[in-house]
Write a protein that holds these residues in place. Sequence first.
Motif, PDB file in Angstrom:
ATOM      1  N   GLY A  29      10.451  -9.980  10.820  1.00 38.54           N
ATOM      2  CA  GLY A  29      11.877  -9.766  11.012  1.00 38.54           C
ATOM      3  C   GLY A  29      12.476 -10.938  11.742  1.00 38.54           C
ATOM      4  O   GLY A  29      11.812 -11.939  12.016  1.00 38.54           O
ATOM      5  N   GLY A  30      13.769 -10.820  12.074  1.00 43.16           N
ATOM      6  CA  GLY A  30      14.434 -11.916  12.763  1.00 43.16           C
ATOM      7  C   GLY A  30      15.929 -11.714  12.809  1.00 43.16           C
ATOM      8  O   GLY A  30      16.426 -10.586  12.777  1.00 43.16           O
ATOM      9  N   GLY A  31      16.660 -12.814  12.869  1.00 45.25           N
ATOM     10  CA  GLY A  31      18.113 -12.777  12.928  1.00 45.25           C
ATOM     11  C   GLY A  31      18.723 -13.432  11.708  1.00 45.25           C
ATOM     12  O   GLY A  31      18.069 -14.208  11.008  1.00 45.25           O
ATOM     13  N   ALA A  32      19.989 -13.103  11.432  1.00 47.20           N
ATOM     14  CA  ALA A  32      20.663 -13.649  10.256  1.00 47.20           C
ATOM     15  C   ALA A  32      22.145 -13.842  10.533  1.00 47.20           C
ATOM     16  O   ALA A  32      22.744 -13.129  11.337  1.00 47.20           O
ATOM     17  N   ILE A  33      22.725 -14.810   9.859  1.00 43.41           N
ATOM     18  CA  ILE A  33      24.156 -15.092   9.930  1.00 43.41           C
ATOM     19  C   ILE A  33      24.723 -15.002   8.521  1.00 43.41           C
ATOM     20  O   ILE A  33      24.164 -15.577   7.582  1.00 43.41           O
ATOM     21  N   ARG A  34      25.822 -14.266   8.375  1.00 43.70           N
ATOM     22  CA  ARG A  34      26.516 -14.212   7.093  1.00 43.70           C
ATOM     23  C   ARG A  34      27.821 -14.990   7.203  1.00 43.70           C
ATOM     24  O   ARG A  34      28.605 -14.790   8.134  1.00 43.70           O
ATOM     25  N   LEU A  35      28.052 -15.866   6.232  1.00 45.98           N
ATOM     26  CA  LEU A  35      29.276 -16.654   6.157  1.00 45.98           C
ATOM     27  C   LEU A  35      29.982 -16.310   4.857  1.00 45.98           C
ATOM     28  O   LEU A  35      29.375 -16.354   3.786  1.00 45.98           O
ATOM     29  N   ASP A  36      31.250 -15.951   4.932  1.00 47.64           N
ATOM     30  CA  ASP A  36      32.028 -15.586   3.753  1.00 47.64           C
ATOM     31  C   ASP A  36      33.120 -16.609   3.486  1.00 47.64           C
ATOM     32  O   ASP A  36      33.784 -17.075   4.413  1.00 47.64           O
ATOM     33  N   ARG A  37      33.318 -16.922   2.192  1.00 42.37           N
ATOM     34  CA  ARG A  37      34.402 -17.815   1.787  1.00 42.37           C
ATOM     35  C   ARG A  37      35.449 -17.082   0.964  1.00 42.37           C
ATOM     36  O   ARG A  37      36.431 -17.672   0.541  1.00 42.37           O
ATOM     37  N   GLY A  38      35.224 -15.789   0.717  1.00 39.19           N
ATOM     38  CA  GLY A  38      36.155 -15.021  -0.094  1.00 39.19           C
ATOM     39  C   GLY A  38      35.844 -15.170  -1.571  1.00 39.19           C
ATOM     40  O   GLY A  38      35.143 -16.092  -2.003  1.00 39.19           O
ATOM     41  N   GLY A  39      36.364 -14.245  -2.377  1.00 36.10           N
ATOM     42  CA  GLY A  39      36.160 -14.327  -3.818  1.00 36.10           C
ATOM     43  C   GLY A  39      34.709 -14.212  -4.227  1.00 36.10           C
ATOM     44  O   GLY A  39      34.240 -14.950  -5.095  1.00 36.10           O
ATOM     45  N   ASN A  40      33.969 -13.298  -3.596  1.00 33.83           N
ATOM     46  CA  ASN A  40      32.553 -13.075  -3.907  1.00 33.83           C
ATOM     47  C   ASN A  40      31.668 -14.266  -3.557  1.00 33.83           C
ATOM     48  O   ASN A  40      30.537 -14.354  -4.029  1.00 33.83           O
ATOM     49  N   ARG A  41      32.161 -15.168  -2.738  1.00 34.07           N
ATOM     50  CA  ARG A  41      31.358 -16.325  -2.348  1.00 34.07           C
ATOM     51  C   ARG A  41      30.904 -16.144  -0.905  1.00 34.07           C
ATOM     52  O   ARG A  41      31.735 -16.025   0.001  1.00 34.07           O
ATOM     53  N   ALA A  42      29.593 -16.107  -0.709  1.00 31.99           N
ATOM     54  CA  ALA A  42      29.047 -15.879   0.624  1.00 31.99           C
ATOM     55  C   ALA A  42      27.685 -16.546   0.742  1.00 31.99           C
ATOM     56  O   ALA A  42      27.034 -16.864  -0.257  1.00 31.99           O
ATOM     57  N   TRP A  88      23.983 -16.360   3.188  1.00 31.19           N
ATOM     58  CA  TRP A  88      23.135 -15.806   4.244  1.00 31.19           C
ATOM     59  C   TRP A  88      22.217 -16.909   4.760  1.00 31.19           C
ATOM     60  O   TRP A  88      21.616 -17.646   3.978  1.00 31.19           O
ATOM     61  N   ILE A  89      22.100 -17.014   6.071  1.00 31.61           N
ATOM     62  CA  ILE A  89      21.115 -17.886   6.709  1.00 31.61           C
ATOM     63  C   ILE A  89      20.265 -16.996   7.600  1.00 31.61           C
ATOM     64  O   ILE A  89      20.786 -16.351   8.515  1.00 31.61           O
TER      65      ILE A  89
END
Length: 267
Positions: free
Chosen positions: A91-104, A106-107
């Motif tokens: 397990g671990g940690g994650a960052i989600r970045l969204d640009r809108g319009g179904n564009r995203a 995950w790191i």
Amino acid sequence: AGTMPAERLPASTETKLGGVEKATEAEAKAGSANKFPDAAGVLAAFQQFGLGVAGNASEQPLLPSFHNSTIRAGFYRWSEAETENAPSVGGGGAIRLDRGGNRAVWIAASSSGSSNEPELYFKSTGFEVGTWGAWRKVHHSGNLVKATLLEAEQGQGTGYMTPQELHAAFGSGNQSHASNGHQIMPGGTIFQWGAETGVYDGDFVNFNFSFPQGVFRVQVTERTAEGFDYTNVRTVGVEVGGEVPQGFIARVASTNFETINWFAIGH
């Protein structure tokens, strides 16, 4: 002095003083309009996205799935056992970045209890694609293994090679730039070449050294000094089935001897 019934208080606006209604924690997290959170509500609103949480893992929001379309941008924790589409074991940690319009994007970083060496992954989805791609692992100095000189020379292992190892793999004893020379490739393929004088039809021509496992092909050409006068150029070749690991049987369309160039590939 005294109190005023709440219904008689004027509502506050951006330009006028008035009464406000305190937001519940749920309303603060949802960002409800015309509700005003206190400091605790503001903190809860941020913490639902992993911002400002304490070191206790239970306070970090747990991600149910990396493919959940309702998840907002933010910081999360994930677990192989509790999170769908996890990038790796543990397990671990994650960052989600969204640009809108179904564009995203995950790191995700893994944190294993048996190792302090981090692993980093990422994946994304695009507007035209609409589905998540595969996880991609980031390679770095901590999870890449350098090949030893012996592994480079023998073409073994899964380590990476520096210019020094590349030189060892292709150079050193693996090559000879002589007129009768050779090149041993990583993986075992061998090239040999040479020239032989005084070759009569049916003579056996030796390679520079025997191919350890066998020979694939032998090519032979005549070495002539006739220039552009092809009158005395003869046909030379290799006898069918005449190639063996030690050499080959030459065929010369002449009763005289010839000087030939040869090139062989084996392993």
